[in-house]
Each structure stands twice: as structure tokens, then as C-alpha cells.
Motif scaffolding. Sequence first.
Motif, PDB file in Angstrom:
ATOM      1  N   ASP A 195       0.805  -1.230   0.000  1.00 56.11           N
ATOM      2  CA  ASP A 195       0.000   0.000   0.000  1.00 56.11           C
ATOM      3  C   ASP A 195       0.831   1.270   0.000  1.00 56.11           C
ATOM      4  O   ASP A 195       0.424   2.285  -0.553  1.00 56.11           O
ATOM      5  CB  ASP A 195      -0.943   0.025   1.204  1.00 56.11           C
ATOM      6  CG  ASP A 195      -2.073  -0.995   1.064  1.00 56.11           C
ATOM      7  OD1 ASP A 195      -2.314  -1.472  -0.062  1.00 56.11           O
ATOM      8  OD2 ASP A 195      -2.705  -1.304   2.087  1.00 56.11           O
ATOM      9  N   THR A 196       2.011   1.230   0.632  1.00 57.78           N
ATOM     10  CA  THR A 196       2.804   2.454   0.782  1.00 57.78           C
ATOM     11  C   THR A 196       4.062   2.471  -0.075  1.00 57.78           C
ATOM     12  O   THR A 196       4.644   3.521  -0.300  1.00 57.78           O
ATOM     13  CB  THR A 196       3.245   2.634   2.243  1.00 57.78           C
ATOM     14  OG1 THR A 196       4.105   1.545   2.602  1.00 57.78           O
ATOM     15  CG2 THR A 196       2.052   2.679   3.177  1.00 57.78           C
ATOM     16  N   GLY A 197       4.507   1.279  -0.489  1.00 56.61           N
ATOM     17  CA  GLY A 197       5.753   1.199  -1.240  1.00 56.61           C
ATOM     18  C   GLY A 197       6.988   1.283  -0.354  1.00 56.61           C
ATOM     19  O   GLY A 197       8.107   1.356  -0.847  1.00 56.61           O
ATOM     20  N   ASP A 198       6.790   1.291   0.976  1.00 57.55           N
ATOM     21  CA  ASP A 198       7.926   1.329   1.897  1.00 57.55           C
ATOM     22  C   ASP A 198       8.780   0.077   1.727  1.00 57.55           C
ATOM     23  O   ASP A 198       8.270  -1.011   1.501  1.00 57.55           O
ATOM     24  CB  ASP A 198       7.458   1.415   3.355  1.00 57.55           C
ATOM     25  CG  ASP A 198       6.859   2.762   3.704  1.00 57.55           C
ATOM     26  OD1 ASP A 198       7.103   3.731   2.968  1.00 57.55           O
ATOM     27  OD2 ASP A 198       6.154   2.832   4.719  1.00 57.55           O
ATOM     28  N   LEU A 199      10.076   0.240   1.858  1.00 55.93           N
ATOM     29  CA  LEU A 199      11.026  -0.848   1.743  1.00 55.93           C
ATOM     30  C   LEU A 199      11.522  -1.207   3.132  1.00 55.93           C
ATOM     31  O   LEU A 199      12.017  -0.348   3.863  1.00 55.93           O
ATOM     32  CB  LEU A 199      12.208  -0.412   0.864  1.00 55.93           C
ATOM     33  CG  LEU A 199      13.248  -1.439   0.511  1.00 55.93           C
ATOM     34  CD1 LEU A 199      12.643  -2.556  -0.324  1.00 55.93           C
ATOM     35  CD2 LEU A 199      14.379  -0.773  -0.265  1.00 55.93           C
ATOM     36  N   LEU A 258       8.842   1.338   9.941  1.00 57.65           N
ATOM     37  CA  LEU A 258       7.443   1.753   9.947  1.00 57.65           C
ATOM     38  C   LEU A 258       7.266   3.256  10.107  1.00 57.65           C
ATOM     39  O   LEU A 258       6.188   3.729  10.373  1.00 57.65           O
ATOM     40  CB  LEU A 258       6.709   1.013  11.061  1.00 57.65           C
ATOM     41  CG  LEU A 258       6.709  -0.515  10.920  1.00 57.65           C
ATOM     42  CD1 LEU A 258       6.010  -1.142  12.114  1.00 57.65           C
ATOM     43  CD2 LEU A 258       6.062  -0.955   9.627  1.00 57.65           C
ATOM     44  N   GLY A 259       8.348   4.005   9.973  1.00 54.20           N
ATOM     45  CA  GLY A 259       8.250   5.456  10.031  1.00 54.20           C
ATOM     46  C   GLY A 259       8.136   6.021  11.438  1.00 54.20           C
ATOM     47  O   GLY A 259       7.785   7.166  11.598  1.00 54.20           O
ATOM     48  N   ASN A 260       8.410   5.204  12.430  1.00 57.24           N
ATOM     49  CA  ASN A 260       8.334   5.684  13.828  1.00 57.24           C
ATOM     50  C   ASN A 260       9.687   6.034  14.353  1.00 57.24           C
ATOM     51  O   ASN A 260      10.658   5.516  14.099  1.00 57.24           O
ATOM     52  CB  ASN A 260       7.692   4.642  14.744  1.00 57.24           C
ATOM     53  CG  ASN A 260       6.246   4.416  14.393  1.00 57.24           C
ATOM     54  OD1 ASN A 260       5.604   5.283  13.835  1.00 57.24           O
ATOM     55  ND2 ASN A 260       5.752   3.249  14.706  1.00 57.24           N
TER      56      ASN A 260
END
Length: 61
Positions: free
Chosen positions: A10-14, A59-61
Motif C-alpha cells: 500500500d505504501t511502497g515502503d522498503l 514503519l516510520g516511527n
Amino acid sequence: MFGGVMIVPDTGDLLFLQPADWDKFASERAQASPKRRARAEQAGIFQLLEKEPNPMAGLGN
């Protein structure tokens, strides 16, 4: 033995994943084929990225 790389759909995060007990798999990494070692190096997981596991790092935290 090296870990892996995963893309969040969904986000394309690696996300870079490695065994929490890196040293436990040292002998398996040493015995890996040159092709497998090269893929791990290309993915950026050939060496330990963090000494302490950080499940939230990707996770961007």
C-alpha cells in the motif's frame, strides 16, 4: 541467514529484515554460494545493519 527485503504494497515502503541473533548464522553465511552472497550484498543486507533489533525502524516511527 542474511535476512531479506520486503516492499509494503500500500505504501511502497522498503523494509530490511535481518535475524535478531546475527552471530548465530555466521557459519551459514560463510558457506553461502557466491551468487547468494552477491544478492545479499546488492540488497544491502550482507552485514549487520543494527546491533539491537528495531521492529519499528521501517514503519516510520
